[in-house]
Design a protein around this motif. Structure first.
Motif, short mmCIF file in Angstrom:
data_model
loop_
_atom_site.label_atom_id
_atom_site.label_comp_id
_atom_site.label_asym_id
_atom_site.label_seq_id
_atom_site.Cartn_x
_atom_site.Cartn_y
_atom_site.Cartn_z
N GLU A 1 -6.71 -5.72 -35.84
CA GLU A 1 -5.71 -6.13 -36.82
C GLU A 1 -5.42 -7.63 -36.73
OE1 GLU A 1 -2.53 -3.52 -35.91
OE2 GLU A 1 -3.51 -1.77 -36.82
N LEU A 2 -5.33 -8.13 -35.51
CA LEU A 2 -5.09 -9.56 -35.31
C LEU A 2 -6.27 -10.39 -35.82
CD1 LEU A 2 -3.47 -9.46 -31.77
CD2 LEU A 2 -2.39 -10.38 -33.82
N ILE B 1 -6.00 -13.17 -38.74
CA ILE B 1 -6.42 -14.56 -38.49
C ILE B 1 -7.47 -14.99 -39.51
CG2 ILE B 1 -7.70 -16.02 -36.85
CD1 ILE B 1 -6.20 -14.46 -34.60
N ALA B 2 -8.43 -14.12 -39.79
CA ALA B 2 -9.46 -14.44 -40.79
C ALA B 2 -8.83 -14.69 -42.15
CB ALA B 2 -10.48 -13.31 -40.86
N ALA B 3 -7.84 -13.85 -42.53
CA ALA B 3 -7.15 -14.02 -43.82
C ALA B 3 -6.38 -15.33 -43.86
CB ALA B 3 -6.21 -12.84 -44.07
N GLY B 4 -5.73 -15.67 -42.75
CA GLY B 4 -4.97 -16.92 -42.68
C GLY B 4 -5.86 -18.14 -42.79
N ARG B 5 -7.03 -18.07 -42.19
CA ARG B 5 -7.96 -19.20 -42.28
C ARG B 5 -8.49 -19.37 -43.70
NH1 ARG B 5 -10.97 -17.92 -36.46
NH2 ARG B 5 -9.36 -18.91 -35.17
N ASN B 6 -8.63 -18.27 -44.44
CA ASN B 6 -9.02 -18.37 -45.85
C ASN B 6 -7.94 -19.11 -46.66
OD1 ASN B 6 -11.46 -17.04 -45.58
ND2 ASN B 6 -10.60 -15.03 -46.05
N GLN C 1 -3.14 -18.46 -53.61
CA GLN C 1 -2.16 -17.40 -53.83
C GLN C 1 -2.76 -16.02 -53.58
OE1 GLN C 1 -0.92 -18.60 -57.81
NE2 GLN C 1 1.12 -19.05 -57.05
N GLY C 2 -4.00 -15.83 -54.07
CA GLY C 2 -4.67 -14.56 -53.83
C GLY C 2 -4.93 -14.34 -52.35
N SER C 3 -5.36 -15.40 -51.66
CA SER C 3 -5.61 -15.31 -50.22
C SER C 3 -4.31 -15.06 -49.46
CB SER C 3 -6.26 -16.60 -49.71
OG SER C 3 -7.51 -16.81 -50.32
N LYS D 1 3.09 -24.18 -42.60
CA LYS D 1 3.62 -22.85 -42.30
C LYS D 1 2.50 -21.89 -41.90
CE LYS D 1 6.79 -21.22 -45.05
NZ LYS D 1 7.46 -20.58 -46.21
N VAL D 2 1.40 -21.92 -42.65
CA VAL D 2 0.26 -21.05 -42.34
C VAL D 2 -0.33 -21.42 -40.97
CG1 VAL D 2 -2.09 -20.42 -43.02
CG2 VAL D 2 -0.30 -20.57 -44.75
N ALA D 3 -0.42 -22.72 -40.71
CA ALA D 3 -0.97 -23.19 -39.42
C ALA D 3 -0.10 -22.70 -38.26
CB ALA D 3 -1.06 -24.71 -39.42
#
Length: 312
Positions: A160-161, A165-170, A219-221, A279-281
Motif C-alpha cells: 500500500e505504501l 508513493i508511486a501515485a505521489g510521484r506521478n 488533478q487526475g493524479s 505539500k506533495v513532497a
C-alpha cells in the motif's frame, strides 16, 4: 507443510486487505461523483442562462435597438459571450472529471468482484491452520502462525505504501510540467504587457494551454493519490484552474487591463502550483519514512520466524 501454509496465508491476507482498500476507495469516489454531478447540473443551468443572454442581445427587439442606439450593444454582447464561453469551459472540465471518476468506479467494482472469493478461502485456511496447530508436535506452532500472519500484514502495508508513493510521484511530475508551462506563459505575458504583439500572445497561450493540460493531469493524479492515502491515513488536495473567460478575453480583445488580469492569474497559478508541489513532497517524505520503518519491521519478523524454524 508450514511453508505451504505460510505462502497461502500471506497471499490471502493481502487479498483481504485489498478488499477493504477497494471498498473505502469506492465509497470515497461515489461521494465525489455525487458532488461533481451536482456541480455539472449547476454549470449546465449557468451555461444555458448565459447562452440565452447572448441570443437575446443578438435578436432584434426594442431593447436591442435602444442598446444599439446608446452605443453599448457591442460592449454588452462581448461581455455576455465571454461569460458564456467561461461557463462552457467550466462545464466541459466538470464533465471530463465525471468521466474519469466513472471509469475509476468501474475498475474498482471489477476488482472487488475478483477478490470476493478470497473471503471463503480465508475461512477455509483458518480451519486448516487450527487443525495443523492441534496436530503439530511443535511447541511453538501457535507462535509461528502469529509471525506468519504478521508477515502478511506487513507485506500488505508495504504494498500500500509503495502504491501511494508511486501515485505521489506521478503528481509531482505533472506539477513540475505544469509549473514549467506556467512560468513560460508568465515570461511571455510580461513581454506581451510591454508592447508584445500577436505572435507573443499566441506563444503565451500555447504555454497556457499546455499548463491547463498538465494541471488537469495533476488533478487526475492527485485524485488517485488521495485514494491511495486513505489506506495510510494521509490527505492531500489540489484544485487549480485557469479561467477560460480571461484567456478568451486576452486573445480576442487585446488591451493592457485584460492582459494584466491574465498575468495576475498566471502568477497566482504559479504560486499555487508551487504550494501544492511542496505539500506533495512533504507527504512523500513521510510515506518514504513509513516505508523504511515497515521494511525494517518486516525484516525483523522474518528473521525471528526463520530462527524459530532453524532451531527446531
Amino acid at each position: 507443510m508450514f511453508t505451504e501454509m505460510n505462502a497461502k496465508l500471506v497471499a490471502i491476507i493481502g487479498e483481504l486487505r485489498k478488499d477493504i482498500k477497494y471498498r473505502v476507495q469506492l465509497a470515497d469516489y461515489e461521494q465525489e461523483l455525487a458532488r461533481v454531478e451536482e456541480r455539472i447540473a449547476e454549470l449546465q443551468s449557468q451555461f444555458e442562462s448565459e447562452q440565452d443572454d447572448v441570443v437575446k442581445l443578438e435578436r432584434f427587439s426594442l431593447a436591442n435597438l435602444l442598446t444599439t442606439l446608446a452605443g453599448t450593444k457591442e460592449e454588452t454582447l462581448t461581455k455576455e459571450k465571454q461569460e458564456m464561453i467561461a461557463a462552457q469551459h467550466k462545464l466541459s472540465e466538470a464533465r471530463k472529471t465525471k468521466d474519469d471518476i466513472d471509469k475509476e468506479i468501474g475498475l474498482l467494482r471489477e476488482k472487488l468482484e475478483n477478490v470476493e472469493s478470497s473471503k471463503w478461502e480465508y475461512q477455509r485456511l483458518l480451519k486448516q491452520k487450527e487443525e495443523m496447530i492441534k496436530e503439530s508436535s511443535l511447541p511453538f506452532a501457535g507462535k509461528l502462525f502469529e509471525l506468519i500472519e504478521k508477515e502478511a500484514e506487513l507485506k500488505s502495508s508495504l504494498t500500500e505504501l509503495n502504491e501511494a508513493i508511486a501515485a505521489g510521484r506521478n503528481v509531482k511530475r505533472a506539477l513540475e510540467d505544469a509549473l514549467e508551462s506556467l512560468e513560460r506563459a508568465g515570461a511571455w505575458g510580461q513581454f506581451d504587457l510591454f508592447g508584445g504583439g500577436t505572435i507573443s500572445g499566441m506563444i503565451k497561450h500555447q504555454h497556457i494551454d499546455a499548463a491547463e493540460k498538465n494541471l488537469y493531469r495533476a488533478q487526475g493524479s492527485m485524485r488517485k493519490f488521495q485514494k491511495e492515502l486513505l489506506d495510510v491515513k494521509e490527505e492531500a488536495y489540489l484544485d487549480i484552474n485557469i479561467s477560460g473567460m480571461l484567456k478568451f478575453a486576452d486573445f480576442f480583445f487585446d488591451g493592457f487591463i485584460v492582459d494584466y488580469m491574465v498575468q495576475s492569474k498566471i502568477t497566482h497559478s504559479v504560486e499555487e502550483t508551487r504550494h501544492q508541489y511542496r505539500k506533495v513532497a512533504e507527504i512523500l517524505t513521510k510515506l518514504e519514512k513509513m516505508q523504511e520503518d515497515t521494511f525494517k519491521r518486516l525484516d525483523a519478523n522474518q528473521k525471528e520466524k526463520r530462527e524459530m524454524v532453524e532451531n527446531v
